[in-house]
Design an enzyme around this catalytic site. Structure first.
Site, mmCIF file in Angstrom:
data_model
loop_
_atom_site.group_PDB
_atom_site.id
_atom_site.type_symbol
_atom_site.label_atom_id
_atom_site.label_comp_id
_atom_site.label_asym_id
_atom_site.label_seq_id
_atom_site.Cartn_x
_atom_site.Cartn_y
_atom_site.Cartn_z
ATOM 1 N N ASN A 9 -72.629 50.092 -7.962
ATOM 2 C CA ASN A 9 -72.856 48.652 -8.136
ATOM 3 C C ASN A 9 -74.242 48.504 -8.754
ATOM 4 O O ASN A 9 -75.244 48.629 -8.060
ATOM 5 C CB ASN A 9 -72.775 47.948 -6.769
ATOM 6 N N TRP A 10 -74.250 48.289 -10.077
ATOM 7 C CA TRP A 10 -75.551 48.217 -10.767
ATOM 8 C C TRP A 10 -76.307 46.934 -10.444
ATOM 9 O O TRP A 10 -77.487 46.822 -10.733
ATOM 10 C CB TRP A 10 -75.353 48.283 -12.276
ATOM 11 N N LYS A 11 -75.597 45.952 -9.892
ATOM 12 C CA LYS A 11 -76.197 44.633 -9.613
ATOM 13 C C LYS A 11 -76.815 44.076 -10.896
ATOM 14 O O LYS A 11 -76.270 44.286 -11.980
ATOM 15 C CB LYS A 11 -77.201 44.730 -8.466
ATOM 16 N N HIS A 98 -69.270 40.876 -1.853
ATOM 17 C CA HIS A 98 -70.527 41.588 -1.580
ATOM 18 C C HIS A 98 -71.440 40.668 -0.772
ATOM 19 O O HIS A 98 -71.465 39.459 -0.985
ATOM 20 C CB HIS A 98 -71.195 42.001 -2.900
ATOM 21 N N GLU A 100 -74.453 40.068 -0.928
ATOM 22 C CA GLU A 100 -75.390 39.255 -1.719
ATOM 23 C C GLU A 100 -74.693 38.015 -2.281
ATOM 24 O O GLU A 100 -75.308 36.958 -2.409
ATOM 25 C CB GLU A 100 -76.001 40.124 -2.832
ATOM 26 N N GLU A 172 -70.031 47.615 4.361
ATOM 27 C CA GLU A 172 -71.450 47.671 4.021
ATOM 28 C C GLU A 172 -72.260 46.899 5.066
ATOM 29 O O GLU A 172 -72.350 45.665 4.995
ATOM 30 C CB GLU A 172 -71.685 47.037 2.650
ATOM 31 N N GLY A 178 -79.947 48.426 0.489
ATOM 32 C CA GLY A 178 -81.214 48.353 -0.228
ATOM 33 C C GLY A 178 -82.428 48.485 0.671
ATOM 34 O O GLY A 178 -83.552 48.224 0.252
ATOM 35 N N SER A 218 -77.535 52.184 1.338
ATOM 36 C CA SER A 218 -78.547 53.239 1.206
ATOM 37 C C SER A 218 -77.940 54.641 1.200
ATOM 38 O O SER A 218 -78.531 55.594 1.733
ATOM 39 C CB SER A 218 -79.622 53.111 2.287
ATOM 40 N N GLY A 239 -75.362 51.332 -4.413
ATOM 41 C CA GLY A 239 -76.221 50.419 -5.159
ATOM 42 C C GLY A 239 -77.313 51.186 -5.889
ATOM 43 O O GLY A 239 -77.103 51.744 -6.969
ATOM 44 N N GLY A 240 -78.492 51.243 -5.280
ATOM 45 C CA GLY A 240 -79.663 51.839 -5.933
ATOM 46 C C GLY A 240 -79.415 53.203 -6.560
ATOM 47 O O GLY A 240 -79.830 53.458 -7.694
HETATM 48 C C1 PEP Z 1 -74.717 47.725 -2.334
HETATM 49 O O1 PEP Z 1 -75.400 46.744 -2.559
HETATM 50 O O2 PEP Z 1 -73.484 47.677 -2.515
HETATM 51 C C2 PEP Z 1 -75.386 48.916 -1.831
HETATM 52 C C3 PEP Z 1 -74.697 49.769 -1.137
HETATM 53 O O3 PEP Z 1 -76.714 49.031 -2.129
HETATM 54 P P1 PEP Z 1 -77.685 50.275 -1.767
HETATM 55 O O4 PEP Z 1 -76.895 51.532 -2.004
HETATM 56 O O5 PEP Z 1 -78.843 50.141 -2.707
HETATM 57 O O6 PEP Z 1 -78.045 50.109 -0.339
#
Ligand code: PEP
Length: 255
Positions: A9-11, A98, A100, A172, A178, A218, A239-240
């Site tokens: 997920n590049w956001k 998600h 967010e 999640e 994050g 994470s 994500g990251g």
């Molecule tokens: C996400 O937002 O879907 C996610 C898992 O982010 P991160 O891996 O950065 O925690």
């Protein structure tokens, strides 16, 4: 056999040029290194989907996802993106619910049920996110299990067993997204088992056993192996760590 999936997920990250470089690297590395039974998905910004869609077109094991879609099919909805537009650039998947989107765009379980229906009607596969906030988890594990299962009931349990078969859910925990704070492998497995049990109670064990449940929060190359070892963990939503091709593909190789 459940589908194993690692979805990035590049956001709201990467310019178009940066995104094309990242996507090319992922496609090349996935061809050389990804286990053949893992589907690799990149959830790119909508504005990059056309270009990235062309890069993944001939890749056997890589697909793209939108990060959201409108609940409406078309029309006067300024700034929104429709399922047919997403399909038209070659995406097969859409991330829905998600945290967010739930938090910053007030997306409710009811709206998400409508988005799920709109996506499915267009033959787009949802990656449906659920997860509890820290305050909920601090009230106890059972409170967290109930909160997550209630999210799934409200947004998905109107679906038929046929549609639920092979469905993709991403658990999640919001407190792990994050933040660098990962759920322990045991916490992830226990929640995934609760989710599967909840699906089995409604749809039967066979359907529940076909649902891919991804962990997100994470997740990185250093912890993916332990998390993916859980019997009910079928991959990750990343994500990251999906923003660096080497890290992302190392996670893909972590089964
Ligand atoms: C996400 O937002 O879907 C996610 C898992 O982010 P991160 O891996 O950065 O925690």
């Amino acid at each position: 056999m459940r589908n194993k999936i690692v979805a990035g997920n590049w956001k709201m990250n990467k310019t178009l040029e940066e995104g094309k470089i990242l996507a090319s690297e992922v496609v090349n590395m996935a061809a050389d290194e990804a286990p053949s039974d893992v589907t690799v998905i990149m959830g790119t910004p909508a504005i990059h989907m056309d270009a990235v869609g062309k890069l993944v077109k001939d890749a056997a094991n890589v697909a793209i996802a939108a990060q959201d879609c409108s609940a409406h099919e078309a029309g006067a909805y300024t700034g929104e993106i429709s399922v047919s537009q997403i399909k038209s650039v070659g995406a097969e998947y859409v991330i829905l619910g998600h945290s967010e989107r739930r938090e910053y765009h007030n997306e409710s379980n009811e709206l998400l049920a409508a988005k799920v229906d709109t996506a499915l009607a267009a033959d787009l596969k949802p990656i449906f996110c659920c997860g509890e906030a820290l305050e909920t988890r601090e009230q106890g594990d059972d409170v967290a299990y109930k909160f997550v299962c209630d999210q799934l009931t409200a947004s998905l349990f109107h679906l038929s067993a046929e549609v639920m078969t092979n469905f993709i859910i991403a658990y999640e925990p919001i407190w792990a997204i994050g933040t660098g704070k990962t759920a322990s492998a045991e916490q992830a497995q226990l929640m995934h088992a609760e989710i599967r049990k909840h699906i089995a109670a409604k749809y039967g064990q066979e359907v529940a056993d076909s649902v891919s449940i991804l962990y997100g929060g994470s997740c990185k190359p250093s912890n993916a192996n332990e998390i993916f070892a859980g019997a009910d963990v079928d991959g990750g939503l990343i994500g990251g760590a999906s923003l660096a091709s080497r890290d992302f593909i190392d996670i893909v190789k972590s089964f």
